[in-house]
Design a protein around this motif. Sequence first.
Motif, PDB file in Angstrom:
ATOM      1  N   VAL A 180       0.853  -1.185   0.000  1.00  0.00           N
ATOM      2  CA  VAL A 180       0.000   0.000   0.000  1.00  0.00           C
ATOM      3  C   VAL A 180       0.887   1.232   0.000  1.00  0.00           C
ATOM      4  O   VAL A 180       1.816   1.353   0.814  1.00  0.00           O
ATOM      5  CB  VAL A 180      -0.919   0.027   1.239  1.00  0.00           C
ATOM      6  CG1 VAL A 180      -1.705   1.334   1.304  1.00  0.00           C
ATOM      7  CG2 VAL A 180      -1.859  -1.169   1.233  1.00  0.00           C
ATOM      8  N   LEU A 181       0.625   2.149  -0.927  1.00  0.00           N
ATOM      9  CA  LEU A 181       1.267   3.457  -0.894  1.00  0.00           C
ATOM     10  C   LEU A 181       0.366   4.372  -0.078  1.00  0.00           C
ATOM     11  O   LEU A 181      -0.794   4.591  -0.422  1.00  0.00           O
ATOM     12  CB  LEU A 181       1.451   4.022  -2.297  1.00  0.00           C
ATOM     13  CG  LEU A 181       1.972   5.466  -2.357  1.00  0.00           C
ATOM     14  CD1 LEU A 181       3.355   5.587  -1.736  1.00  0.00           C
ATOM     15  CD2 LEU A 181       1.966   5.986  -3.795  1.00  0.00           C
ATOM     16  N   LEU A 182       0.916   4.897   1.018  1.00  0.00           N
ATOM     17  CA  LEU A 182       0.163   5.761   1.922  1.00  0.00           C
ATOM     18  C   LEU A 182       0.686   7.184   1.783  1.00  0.00           C
ATOM     19  O   LEU A 182       1.811   7.491   2.176  1.00  0.00           O
ATOM     20  CB  LEU A 182       0.321   5.262   3.357  1.00  0.00           C
ATOM     21  CG  LEU A 182      -0.265   6.113   4.484  1.00  0.00           C
ATOM     22  CD1 LEU A 182      -1.733   6.403   4.240  1.00  0.00           C
ATOM     23  CD2 LEU A 182      -0.057   5.414   5.827  1.00  0.00           C
ATOM     24  N   LEU A 183      -0.119   8.033   1.177  1.00  0.00           N
ATOM     25  CA  LEU A 183       0.230   9.448   1.057  1.00  0.00           C
ATOM     26  C   LEU A 183      -0.113  10.094   2.389  1.00  0.00           C
ATOM     27  O   LEU A 183      -1.277  10.225   2.755  1.00  0.00           O
ATOM     28  CB  LEU A 183      -0.560  10.098  -0.086  1.00  0.00           C
ATOM     29  CG  LEU A 183      -0.433   9.400  -1.442  1.00  0.00           C
ATOM     30  CD1 LEU A 183      -1.336  10.067  -2.476  1.00  0.00           C
ATOM     31  CD2 LEU A 183       1.008   9.406  -1.919  1.00  0.00           C
ATOM     32  N   GLY A 184       0.931  10.461   3.152  1.00  0.00           N
ATOM     33  CA  GLY A 184       0.711  10.795   4.543  1.00  0.00           C
ATOM     34  C   GLY A 184       1.074  12.201   4.930  1.00  0.00           C
ATOM     35  O   GLY A 184       0.952  13.146   4.163  1.00  0.00           O
ATOM     36  N   GLY A 185       1.523  12.315   6.187  1.00  0.00           N
ATOM     37  CA  GLY A 185       1.860  13.602   6.759  1.00  0.00           C
ATOM     38  C   GLY A 185       0.887  14.044   7.835  1.00  0.00           C
ATOM     39  O   GLY A 185       1.094  15.068   8.483  1.00  0.00           O
ATOM     40  N   THR A 186      -0.181  13.295   8.059  1.00  0.00           N
ATOM     41  CA  THR A 186      -1.170  13.628   9.077  1.00  0.00           C
ATOM     42  C   THR A 186      -1.105  12.620  10.216  1.00  0.00           C
ATOM     43  O   THR A 186      -0.521  11.537  10.091  1.00  0.00           O
ATOM     44  CB  THR A 186      -2.593  13.611   8.491  1.00  0.00           C
ATOM     45  OG1 THR A 186      -2.858  12.292   7.981  1.00  0.00           O
ATOM     46  CG2 THR A 186      -2.739  14.621   7.356  1.00  0.00           C
ATOM     47  N   SER A 187      -1.735  12.963  11.335  1.00  0.00           N
ATOM     48  CA  SER A 187      -1.777  12.032  12.464  1.00  0.00           C
ATOM     49  C   SER A 187      -2.546  10.770  12.090  1.00  0.00           C
ATOM     50  O   SER A 187      -2.204   9.662  12.535  1.00  0.00           O
ATOM     51  CB  SER A 187      -2.406  12.704  13.685  1.00  0.00           C
ATOM     52  OG  SER A 187      -3.711  13.180  13.390  1.00  0.00           O
ATOM     53  N   GLU A 188      -3.581  10.924  11.254  1.00  0.00           N
ATOM     54  CA  GLU A 188      -4.331   9.742  10.813  1.00  0.00           C
ATOM     55  C   GLU A 188      -3.462   8.813   9.985  1.00  0.00           C
ATOM     56  O   GLU A 188      -3.561   7.581  10.099  1.00  0.00           O
ATOM     57  CB  GLU A 188      -5.551  10.167   9.999  1.00  0.00           C
ATOM     58  CG  GLU A 188      -6.639  10.857  10.796  1.00  0.00           C
ATOM     59  CD  GLU A 188      -6.360  12.334  11.002  1.00  0.00           C
ATOM     60  OE1 GLU A 188      -7.094  12.962  11.780  1.00  0.00           O
ATOM     61  OE2 GLU A 188      -5.410  12.873  10.391  1.00  0.00           O
ATOM     62  N   ALA A 189      -2.597   9.373   9.147  1.00  0.00           N
ATOM     63  CA  ALA A 189      -1.700   8.544   8.337  1.00  0.00           C
ATOM     64  C   ALA A 189      -0.740   7.765   9.223  1.00  0.00           C
ATOM     65  O   ALA A 189      -0.470   6.580   8.973  1.00  0.00           O
ATOM     66  CB  ALA A 189      -0.922   9.420   7.361  1.00  0.00           C
ATOM     67  N   ARG A 190      -0.219   8.397  10.271  1.00  0.00           N
ATOM     68  CA  ARG A 190       0.682   7.685  11.182  1.00  0.00           C
ATOM     69  C   ARG A 190      -0.058   6.560  11.894  1.00  0.00           C
ATOM     70  O   ARG A 190       0.471   5.451  12.042  1.00  0.00           O
ATOM     71  CB  ARG A 190       1.285   8.655  12.194  1.00  0.00           C
ATOM     72  CG  ARG A 190       2.330   9.591  11.606  1.00  0.00           C
ATOM     73  CD  ARG A 190       3.070  10.359  12.691  1.00  0.00           C
ATOM     74  NE  ARG A 190       2.193  11.258  13.423  1.00  0.00           N
ATOM     75  CZ  ARG A 190       1.900  12.485  13.036  1.00  0.00           C
ATOM     76  NH1 ARG A 190       2.379  12.965  11.904  1.00  0.00           N
ATOM     77  NH2 ARG A 190       1.102  13.253  13.767  1.00  0.00           N
TER      78      ARG A 190
END
Length: 241
Positions: free
Chosen positions: A4-14
């Motif tokens: 899975v590629l997770l485009l993140g940077g938010t607390s939800e992504a972590r």
Amino acid sequence: MRTVLLLGGTSEARRLAESLAGRLRVVSSLAGRVRDPRLPPGEVRVGGFGGVEGFRAWLLANPVDAVVDATHPFAATMTATAAQVTAELGIPFVVLRRPGWVQQPGDDWRWVDSVSEAARSLPGERVFLTIGREELKEFAHLPQWFLVRSVDPPVGPVPDRTHVLLDRGPFTVDGEIALMRAHDVDVLVAKDSGGEMTAAKLTAARELALPVVIVRRPPLPDVPTVDSVAGVLRWLGTDVA
């Protein structure tokens, strides 16, 4: 193991990366706009993709089974790029967007559609700006006094009368009230980011009877969307609690 590629940077992504650790191979992608980001577990890449062509090239070179967009609610360009390219390549795609803030009794919220409109709609002279560091140029020509809070120092032009506060949430209501009183703030400017990390400023503004100029979120593409980590887990078909 699915990737899975997770485009993140938010607390939800972590939190999502933590939930999927050991169950799926997760590659978290961070934009690199914060100098010292809180890194999620698993594989991490930092930096942009280079627009639509760059994102397509990356996915062709690094095949994944799904893409989850858990970027900031105002990262509209990345979300649009991901929606377009995943559709072209036939890759399952979902957007995780936490709910926006809900106005409460006693709030004096002045909704606007953009940061530039916020700059044209300031009902005060001592302004607390909590919009991040990259759009301060919209206020650079204004005569008001500004308290600017961001994780890293501002980039580009800033107003002449500016006090910069480098800090990172979560923040408390008592702390926000004390900060606004100490600087004699008479208007708050915020984006409708949602979440608990920075919501205390809205409660503080309500208790101090201050107006809030709040920027609406950009619209999402017509793609599957969930509002929680649990929603992504269900979409992925995992049994992670």
